[in-house]
Design a protein around this motif. Structure first.
Motif, PDB file in Angstrom:
ATOM      1  N   GLY A  64     -59.592  -6.318 -61.974  1.00 22.28           N
ATOM      2  CA  GLY A  64     -60.644  -6.691 -61.347  1.00 22.28           C
ATOM      3  C   GLY A  64     -60.933  -6.264 -59.915  1.00 22.28           C
ATOM      4  N   GLU A  65     -61.773  -6.849 -59.166  1.00 17.42           N
ATOM      5  CA  GLU A  65     -62.260  -6.445 -57.958  1.00 17.42           C
ATOM      6  C   GLU A  65     -61.262  -6.662 -56.756  1.00 17.42           C
ATOM      7  N   PRO A  66     -60.755  -5.931 -56.011  1.00 15.49           N
ATOM      8  CA  PRO A  66     -59.632  -6.290 -55.106  1.00 15.49           C
ATOM      9  C   PRO A  66     -60.210  -7.311 -53.957  1.00 15.49           C
ATOM     10  N   PHE A  67     -59.696  -8.304 -53.487  1.00 17.68           N
ATOM     11  CA  PHE A  67     -60.094  -9.313 -52.646  1.00 17.68           C
ATOM     12  C   PHE A  67     -58.828  -9.547 -51.399  1.00 17.68           C
ATOM     13  N   ALA A  68     -59.271 -10.042 -50.332  1.00 18.75           N
ATOM     14  CA  ALA A  68     -58.412 -10.268 -49.310  1.00 18.75           C
ATOM     15  C   ALA A  68     -57.421 -11.146 -49.579  1.00 18.75           C
ATOM     16  N   VAL A  69     -56.208 -11.223 -49.052  1.00 22.90           N
ATOM     17  CA  VAL A  69     -55.328 -12.294 -49.604  1.00 22.90           C
ATOM     18  C   VAL A  69     -55.008 -13.317 -48.094  1.00 22.90           C
ATOM     19  N   GLY A  78     -45.270  -2.391 -38.491  1.00 20.89           N
ATOM     20  CA  GLY A  78     -46.615  -2.877 -38.772  1.00 20.89           C
ATOM     21  C   GLY A  78     -47.036  -3.194 -40.219  1.00 20.89           C
ATOM     22  N   ILE A  79     -47.662  -3.848 -40.624  1.00 20.66           N
ATOM     23  CA  ILE A  79     -48.207  -4.077 -41.947  1.00 20.66           C
ATOM     24  C   ILE A  79     -49.659  -4.793 -41.581  1.00 20.66           C
ATOM     25  N   ARG A  80     -50.715  -4.289 -42.446  1.00 15.94           N
ATOM     26  CA  ARG A  80     -52.049  -4.886 -42.390  1.00 15.94           C
ATOM     27  C   ARG A  80     -52.793  -4.612 -43.523  1.00 15.94           C
ATOM     28  N   ASP A  81     -53.865  -5.516 -43.795  1.00 17.86           N
ATOM     29  CA  ASP A  81     -54.788  -5.355 -44.789  1.00 17.86           C
ATOM     30  C   ASP A  81     -54.304  -5.582 -46.267  1.00 17.86           C
ATOM     31  N   LEU A  82     -53.584  -7.059 -46.107  1.00 22.94           N
ATOM     32  CA  LEU A  82     -53.106  -7.074 -47.670  1.00 22.94           C
ATOM     33  C   LEU A  82     -54.078  -7.721 -48.739  1.00 22.94           C
ATOM     34  N   ILE A  83     -54.341  -7.012 -49.814  1.00 22.58           N
ATOM     35  CA  ILE A  83     -55.264  -7.217 -50.445  1.00 22.58           C
ATOM     36  C   ILE A  83     -54.427  -7.312 -52.062  1.00 22.58           C
ATOM     37  N   ALA A  84     -55.338  -8.063 -52.905  1.00 24.96           N
ATOM     38  CA  ALA A  84     -54.654  -8.134 -54.424  1.00 24.96           C
ATOM     39  C   ALA A  84     -56.019  -7.912 -55.268  1.00 24.96           C
ATOM     40  N   ALA A  85     -55.578  -7.532 -56.480  1.00 27.52           N
ATOM     41  CA  ALA A  85     -56.412  -7.260 -57.847  1.00 27.52           C
ATOM     42  C   ALA A  85     -55.940  -7.884 -59.026  1.00 27.52           C
ATOM     43  N   GLU A  86     -56.822  -8.742 -59.602  1.00 26.87           N
ATOM     44  CA  GLU A  86     -56.010  -9.324 -60.903  1.00 26.87           C
ATOM     45  C   GLU A  86     -55.865  -7.946 -61.864  1.00 26.87           C
ATOM     46  N   LEU A  87     -54.715  -8.172 -62.726  1.00 26.74           N
ATOM     47  CA  LEU A  87     -54.585  -7.127 -63.774  1.00 26.74           C
ATOM     48  C   LEU A  87     -55.346  -7.720 -64.837  1.00 26.74           C
ATOM     49  N   ARG A  93     -49.980 -24.047 -64.813  1.00 28.96           N
ATOM     50  CA  ARG A  93     -50.491 -22.533 -64.580  1.00 28.96           C
ATOM     51  C   ARG A  93     -50.955 -21.716 -65.534  1.00 28.96           C
ATOM     52  N   GLU A  94     -51.928 -20.724 -65.283  1.00 30.16           N
ATOM     53  CA  GLU A  94     -52.447 -19.620 -66.158  1.00 30.16           C
ATOM     54  C   GLU A  94     -51.724 -18.507 -65.821  1.00 30.16           C
ATOM     55  N   GLU A  95     -51.157 -17.872 -66.860  1.00 29.20           N
ATOM     56  CA  GLU A  95     -50.577 -16.668 -66.549  1.00 29.20           C
ATOM     57  C   GLU A  95     -51.324 -15.519 -66.139  1.00 29.20           C
ATOM     58  N   LYS A  96     -51.153 -14.949 -64.825  1.00 27.74           N
ATOM     59  CA  LYS A  96     -51.896 -13.800 -64.146  1.00 27.74           C
ATOM     60  C   LYS A  96     -50.930 -13.149 -63.549  1.00 27.74           C
ATOM     61  N   TYR A  97     -51.335 -11.651 -63.482  1.00 24.55           N
ATOM     62  CA  TYR A  97     -50.776 -10.530 -63.070  1.00 24.55           C
ATOM     63  C   TYR A  97     -51.800 -10.049 -61.992  1.00 24.55           C
ATOM     64  N   PHE A  98     -50.864  -9.507 -61.069  1.00 22.47           N
ATOM     65  CA  PHE A  98     -51.918  -8.804 -59.997  1.00 22.47           C
ATOM     66  C   PHE A  98     -51.298  -7.510 -59.466  1.00 22.47           C
ATOM     67  N   ALA A  99     -52.120  -6.848 -58.752  1.00 22.03           N
ATOM     68  CA  ALA A  99     -51.798  -5.399 -58.152  1.00 22.03           C
ATOM     69  C   ALA A  99     -51.921  -6.030 -56.587  1.00 22.03           C
ATOM     70  N   ILE A 100     -50.896  -5.464 -55.591  1.00 27.24           N
ATOM     71  CA  ILE A 100     -51.267  -5.779 -54.216  1.00 27.24           C
ATOM     72  C   ILE A 100     -51.374  -4.457 -53.520  1.00 27.24           C
ATOM     73  N   GLY A 101     -52.044  -4.257 -52.597  1.00 28.13           N
ATOM     74  CA  GLY A 101     -52.221  -3.246 -51.641  1.00 28.13           C
ATOM     75  C   GLY A 101     -52.292  -3.697 -50.217  1.00 28.13           C
ATOM     76  N   TYR A 102     -51.579  -2.774 -49.366  1.00 30.55           N
ATOM     77  CA  TYR A 102     -51.523  -2.977 -47.856  1.00 30.55           C
ATOM     78  C   TYR A 102     -51.176  -1.439 -47.451  1.00 30.55           C
ATOM     79  N   ILE A 103     -51.252  -1.669 -46.038  1.00 30.81           N
ATOM     80  CA  ILE A 103     -51.073  -0.512 -45.187  1.00 30.81           C
ATOM     81  C   ILE A 103     -49.832  -0.697 -44.117  1.00 30.81           C
ATOM     82  N   THR A 104     -48.852   0.207 -44.181  1.00 32.60           N
ATOM     83  CA  THR A 104     -47.863   0.155 -43.333  1.00 32.60           C
ATOM     84  C   THR A 104     -47.818   1.437 -42.558  1.00 32.60           C
ATOM     85  N   GLU A 105     -46.972   1.598 -41.372  1.00 32.10           N
ATOM     86  CA  GLU A 105     -47.051   3.001 -40.688  1.00 32.10           C
ATOM     87  C   GLU A 105     -45.741   3.187 -40.177  1.00 32.10           C
ATOM     88  N   LYS A 106     -45.357   4.345 -39.750  1.00 28.67           N
ATOM     89  CA  LYS A 106     -44.356   4.739 -38.893  1.00 28.67           C
ATOM     90  C   LYS A 106     -44.642   4.627 -37.407  1.00 28.67           C
TER      91      LYS A 106
END
Length: 201
Positions: A29-34, A8-17, A101-114
């Protein structure tokens, strides 16, 4: 020893660095849903090379490069796609303009499970999205559809964290060992210095 697998994987989000300074700030920046995620793979550039002295392999030099993260997702809304890929989006007309393109970097967050249901919380701290390939097919009786695949190239932060004295690519938390509040954890980007031992209510 427990026998478990990943599922499983769910809730993929990103936030601009916003800032990434060696001895200064690291801000996002503020995290947002992808988009809805259906699969994720990560490959790491790495190599180990033996060095020979006196005709025998005496030491091994290891090197680790960028991570390539591929996420299979539902169709990404064009305003989100424009943000992730540094392209222009006009809210008034709902228009994406493909071009320079404008150069942008992001963090990404997500949840996986066993397979036993234990969740893993992940923040990847710095990377860049590639413009995804685009596939469209004619409609048929089977109404075949497809989503997108996002490619995220993750690299080390320039910022050096107090806890490690180094930059980092990601933080991965096993909630069996550290049961965290999901909402709080993903409210902002977490890094080696901000993750605490924090029990849920």
């Amino acid at each position: 020893m427990k026998v478990r697998e990943w599922r499983g994987i769910r809730d993929l989000i990103a936030a601009e660095l916003k800032t990434d300074e060696k001895a200064g700030e690291m801000t996002y920046g503020e995290p947002f849903a992808v988009a809805g995620a259906s699969g994720l793979t990560k490959d790491v550039e790495s190599s180990s090379e033996a060095k020979y002295y006196d005709n025998v392999p005496a030491i091994v030099i290891d090197s680790v490069g960028a991570d390539t993260v591929k996420v299979d997702v539902s169709a990404v809304d064009i305003d989100v796609l424009a943000k992730l890929t540094g392209q222009f989006y006009d809210e008034e007309t709902g228009m994406l303009v493909e071009g320079e393109r404008e150069e942008k970097y992001f963090a990404i967050g997500y949840i996986t499970e066993k397979t036993d249901g234990t969740e893993m919380f992940v923040w990847r701290l710095k990377g860049k999205f590639s413009i995804p390939s685009d596939t469209r097919k004619t409609k048929d009786n089977g109404t075949t559809s497809n989503g997108d695949q996002l490619t995220y190239t993750g690299i080390n932060t320039t910022h050096k964290f107090t806890k490690t004295g180094k930059g980092a690519k990601a933080v991965i938390i096993d909630t069996e060992k550290n049961p965290l509040d999901e909402k709080e954890f993903f409210k902002t980007v977490q890094n080696p210095d901000t993750v605490k031992k924090s029990l849920t209510a």
